[in-house]
Design an enzyme around this catalytic site. Structure first.
Site, PDB file in Angstrom:
ATOM      1  N   ASP A   9       0.865  -1.182   0.000  1.00 42.96           N
ATOM      2  CA  ASP A   9       0.000   0.000   0.000  1.00 42.96           C
ATOM      3  C   ASP A   9       0.905   1.236   0.000  1.00 42.96           C
ATOM      4  O   ASP A   9       2.109   1.129   0.226  1.00 42.96           O
ATOM      5  CB  ASP A   9      -0.893  -0.002   1.255  1.00 42.96           C
ATOM      6  CG  ASP A   9      -1.767   1.239   1.339  1.00 42.96           C
ATOM      7  OD1 ASP A   9      -2.464   1.538   0.356  1.00 42.96           O
ATOM      8  OD2 ASP A   9      -1.739   1.938   2.377  1.00 42.96           O
ATOM      9  N   SER A  10       0.295   2.394  -0.189  1.00 40.03           N
ATOM     10  CA  SER A  10       1.059   3.635  -0.135  1.00 40.03           C
ATOM     11  C   SER A  10       1.550   3.933   1.281  1.00 40.03           C
ATOM     12  O   SER A  10       2.364   4.822   1.471  1.00 40.03           O
ATOM     13  CB  SER A  10       0.180   4.790  -0.616  1.00 40.03           C
ATOM     14  OG  SER A  10      -1.002   4.836   0.154  1.00 40.03           O
ATOM     15  N   TYR A  41      -0.594   8.342  -2.365  1.00 36.34           N
ATOM     16  CA  TYR A  41      -0.689   8.088  -3.808  1.00 36.34           C
ATOM     17  C   TYR A  41      -1.925   8.773  -4.410  1.00 36.34           C
ATOM     18  O   TYR A  41      -1.973   9.042  -5.602  1.00 36.34           O
ATOM     19  CB  TYR A  41      -0.833   6.585  -4.083  1.00 36.34           C
ATOM     20  CG  TYR A  41       0.413   5.738  -3.949  1.00 36.34           C
ATOM     21  CD1 TYR A  41       1.604   6.236  -3.413  1.00 36.34           C
ATOM     22  CD2 TYR A  41       0.397   4.401  -4.368  1.00 36.34           C
ATOM     23  CE1 TYR A  41       2.731   5.427  -3.304  1.00 36.34           C
ATOM     24  CE2 TYR A  41       1.518   3.598  -4.270  1.00 36.34           C
ATOM     25  CZ  TYR A  41       2.686   4.101  -3.733  1.00 36.34           C
ATOM     26  OH  TYR A  41       3.792   3.292  -3.629  1.00 36.34           O
ATOM     27  N   GLY A  42      -2.931   8.999  -3.557  1.00 33.47           N
ATOM     28  CA  GLY A  42      -4.280   9.342  -4.034  1.00 33.47           C
ATOM     29  C   GLY A  42      -4.436  10.618  -4.831  1.00 33.47           C
ATOM     30  O   GLY A  42      -5.414  10.789  -5.544  1.00 33.47           O
ATOM     31  N   CYS A  72      -3.903  -0.898  -1.948  1.00 38.78           N
ATOM     32  CA  CYS A  72      -4.184   0.516  -2.182  1.00 38.78           C
ATOM     33  C   CYS A  72      -5.223   0.677  -3.304  1.00 38.78           C
ATOM     34  O   CYS A  72      -5.009   0.207  -4.426  1.00 38.78           O
ATOM     35  CB  CYS A  72      -2.879   1.204  -2.576  1.00 38.78           C
ATOM     36  SG  CYS A  72      -3.068   2.961  -2.898  1.00 38.78           S
ATOM     37  N   ASN A  73      -6.315   1.327  -2.999  1.00 43.66           N
ATOM     38  CA  ASN A  73      -7.365   1.546  -4.012  1.00 43.66           C
ATOM     39  C   ASN A  73      -6.850   2.402  -5.157  1.00 43.66           C
ATOM     40  O   ASN A  73      -7.175   2.160  -6.314  1.00 43.66           O
ATOM     41  CB  ASN A  73      -8.570   2.246  -3.391  1.00 43.66           C
ATOM     42  CG  ASN A  73      -9.447   1.319  -2.593  1.00 43.66           C
ATOM     43  OD1 ASN A  73     -10.477   0.874  -3.058  1.00 43.66           O
ATOM     44  ND2 ASN A  73      -9.029   0.997  -1.384  1.00 43.66           N
ATOM     45  N   GLU A 151      -5.938   8.891   9.588  1.00 39.05           N
ATOM     46  CA  GLU A 151      -4.534   8.710   9.955  1.00 39.05           C
ATOM     47  C   GLU A 151      -4.184   9.437  11.259  1.00 39.05           C
ATOM     48  O   GLU A 151      -3.402   8.967  12.059  1.00 39.05           O
ATOM     49  CB  GLU A 151      -3.655   9.194   8.811  1.00 39.05           C
ATOM     50  CG  GLU A 151      -2.299   8.581   8.875  1.00 39.05           C
ATOM     51  CD  GLU A 151      -1.790   8.077   7.543  1.00 39.05           C
ATOM     52  OE1 GLU A 151      -0.670   8.395   7.255  1.00 39.05           O
ATOM     53  OE2 GLU A 151      -2.488   7.377   6.793  1.00 39.05           O
ATOM     54  N   CYS A 183     -11.408   3.116  -0.311  1.00 43.50           N
ATOM     55  CA  CYS A 183     -10.111   3.639   0.138  1.00 43.50           C
ATOM     56  C   CYS A 183      -9.726   2.885   1.406  1.00 43.50           C
ATOM     57  O   CYS A 183     -10.589   2.608   2.248  1.00 43.50           O
ATOM     58  CB  CYS A 183     -10.222   5.138   0.427  1.00 43.50           C
ATOM     59  SG  CYS A 183      -8.706   5.840   1.123  1.00 43.50           S
ATOM     60  N   THR A 184      -8.433   2.597   1.515  1.00 45.20           N
ATOM     61  CA  THR A 184      -7.949   1.818   2.667  1.00 45.20           C
ATOM     62  C   THR A 184      -8.324   2.422   4.019  1.00 45.20           C
ATOM     63  O   THR A 184      -8.495   1.705   4.998  1.00 45.20           O
ATOM     64  CB  THR A 184      -6.402   1.756   2.625  1.00 45.20           C
ATOM     65  OG1 THR A 184      -5.894   3.078   2.374  1.00 45.20           O
ATOM     66  CG2 THR A 184      -5.919   0.800   1.573  1.00 45.20           C
ATOM     67  N   HIS A 185      -8.402   3.767   4.068  1.00 43.88           N
ATOM     68  CA  HIS A 185      -8.596   4.431   5.358  1.00 43.88           C
ATOM     69  C   HIS A 185     -10.055   4.501   5.805  1.00 43.88           C
ATOM     70  O   HIS A 185     -10.330   4.734   6.977  1.00 43.88           O
ATOM     71  CB  HIS A 185      -8.050   5.866   5.288  1.00 43.88           C
ATOM     72  CG  HIS A 185      -6.556   5.944   5.209  1.00 43.88           C
ATOM     73  ND1 HIS A 185      -5.830   5.343   4.203  1.00 43.88           N
ATOM     74  CD2 HIS A 185      -5.651   6.555   6.020  1.00 43.88           C
ATOM     75  CE1 HIS A 185      -4.532   5.587   4.399  1.00 43.88           C
ATOM     76  NE2 HIS A 185      -4.408   6.325   5.481  1.00 43.88           N
TER      77      HIS A 185
HETATM   78  N1  DGL Z   1      -4.123   3.845   0.275  1.00 45.18           N
HETATM   79  C1  DGL Z   1      -4.781   4.887  -0.467  1.00 45.18           C
HETATM   80  C2  DGL Z   1      -6.020   4.321  -1.153  1.00 45.18           C
HETATM   81  O1  DGL Z   1      -6.586   3.345  -0.746  1.00 45.18           O
HETATM   82  C3  DGL Z   1      -5.141   6.054   0.425  1.00 45.18           C
HETATM   83  C4  DGL Z   1      -3.946   6.881   0.853  1.00 45.18           C
HETATM   84  C5  DGL Z   1      -3.221   7.494  -0.307  1.00 45.18           C
HETATM   85  O2  DGL Z   1      -3.748   8.421  -0.949  1.00 45.18           O
HETATM   86  O3  DGL Z   1      -2.124   7.021  -0.601  1.00 45.18           O
HETATM   87  O4  DGL Z   1      -6.447   4.869  -2.129  1.00 45.18           O
END
Ligand code: DGL
Length: 272
Positions: A9-10, A41-42, A72-73, A151, A183-185
């Site tokens: 993941d990011s 990454y988003g 990571c989505n 976060e 999204c992971t969060h």
């Molecule tokens: N892990 C990213 C996602 O699921 C969220 C955090 C990011 O923007 O890197 O899209």
């Protein structure tokens, strides 16, 4: 096959996916890579996310993983389709499992998707849903502030409710009955999102669905760790790697994973 599963993941968010994998596949060894040095990454472009995703995969391959989950989505939606075929092992992302689960859940054929700007702009969830069911209406919305709120531990604070109410008003207006947490969060903000959307809307956790998909593929391909047949099932070894100092990752990890992590190793990802 007793090689580890790789998850990347990011950053720390992918631990919400790892948590589900640990539950369903307790016997598996797992190598987790969080690209904290290049997070988030988003908001990045397709080119950059694709470059990072390739490097993350190459790092995990060095650990002889048998199977990779892109947790990571943002990476799953903009990069994975183009590159996963270049590798010899199966690599899955979080988009398809979440999209299919939403199709199965909806009764009124109106599905909402929330995620980062990269995920929403890619239209990846809607594309998969429409491939299966062109008649379903998909409503997509970027909610970038949810990532730092989760976060920073702003889980059930008043400010988070206000932001969620503001963001999600458009979703409430369009009468969806199913909402994909793309999204992971976002699973960390489930209670807030549930409260704002009301009882009539089912939330889909892409991480949970992806862990189920991973289980299914490993079973079908006879790739499950042989320890699964022992009684009691022994717990696999979990190793964590990050691309910058591990302190923040370690601090935040237990909120995402449900338990603390130890032994987090810093690596230089730029060389991959
Ligand atoms: N892990 C990213 C996602 O699921 C969220 C955090 C990011 O923007 O890197 O899209």
């Amino acid at each position: 096959m007793n090689n580890p599963i790789g998850i990347f993941d990011s950053g720390v968010g992918g631990l919400t996916v790892a948590r589900e994998v640990f539950k369903l596949l307790p016997q598996e060894d797992v190598v987790y890579f969080g690209d904290v040095g290049r997070y988030p990454y988003g908001g990045r472009s397709k080119d950059i996310i694709t470059k990072f995703t390739n490097q993350d995969i190459l790092f995990l391959l060095e650990h002889k993983v048998k199977f990779i989950i892109c947790a990571c989505n943002s990476a799953s939606s903009v990069a994975l389709d183009d590159i996963s075929g270049n590798y010899e092992i199966p690599i899955i992302g979080v988009i398809k499992p979440g999209a299919i689960a939403a199709i199965e859940k909806t009764r009124n054929d109106r599905i909402g998707v929330i995620g980062t700007v990269a995920t929403i702009n890619s239209n990846a969830y809607a594309r998969i849903i429409h491939k299966e069911r062109p008649d379903i209406k998909v409503f997509s919305l970027a909610c970038p502030l949810f990532v730092p709120l989760a976060e920073e531990g702003y889980i059930e604070k008043k400010a988070t409710y206000l932001i969620a109410q503001d963001y999600l008003q458009t979703m409430r207006d369009v009468n969806i009955d199913t909402l994909i947490l793309g999204c992971t969060h976002y699973p960390l903000l489930k209670n807030v999102i549930e409260d704002v959307m009301g009882d009539s809307v089912t939330l889909i956790d892409s991480g949970e669905e992806t862990a189920r998909e991973a289980y299914k593929i490993l079973m079908e391909k006879s790739m499950i760790n042989s320890a699964a047949s022992q009684q009691p099932v022994p717990e696999g070894e979990h190793k964590f790697f990050v691309s910058d100092v591990p302190e923040k990752f370690t601090q935040v990890a237990s909120r995402f994973l449900g338990r603390p992590v130890d032994r987090v190793t810093r690596v230089d990802i730029s060389g991959y």
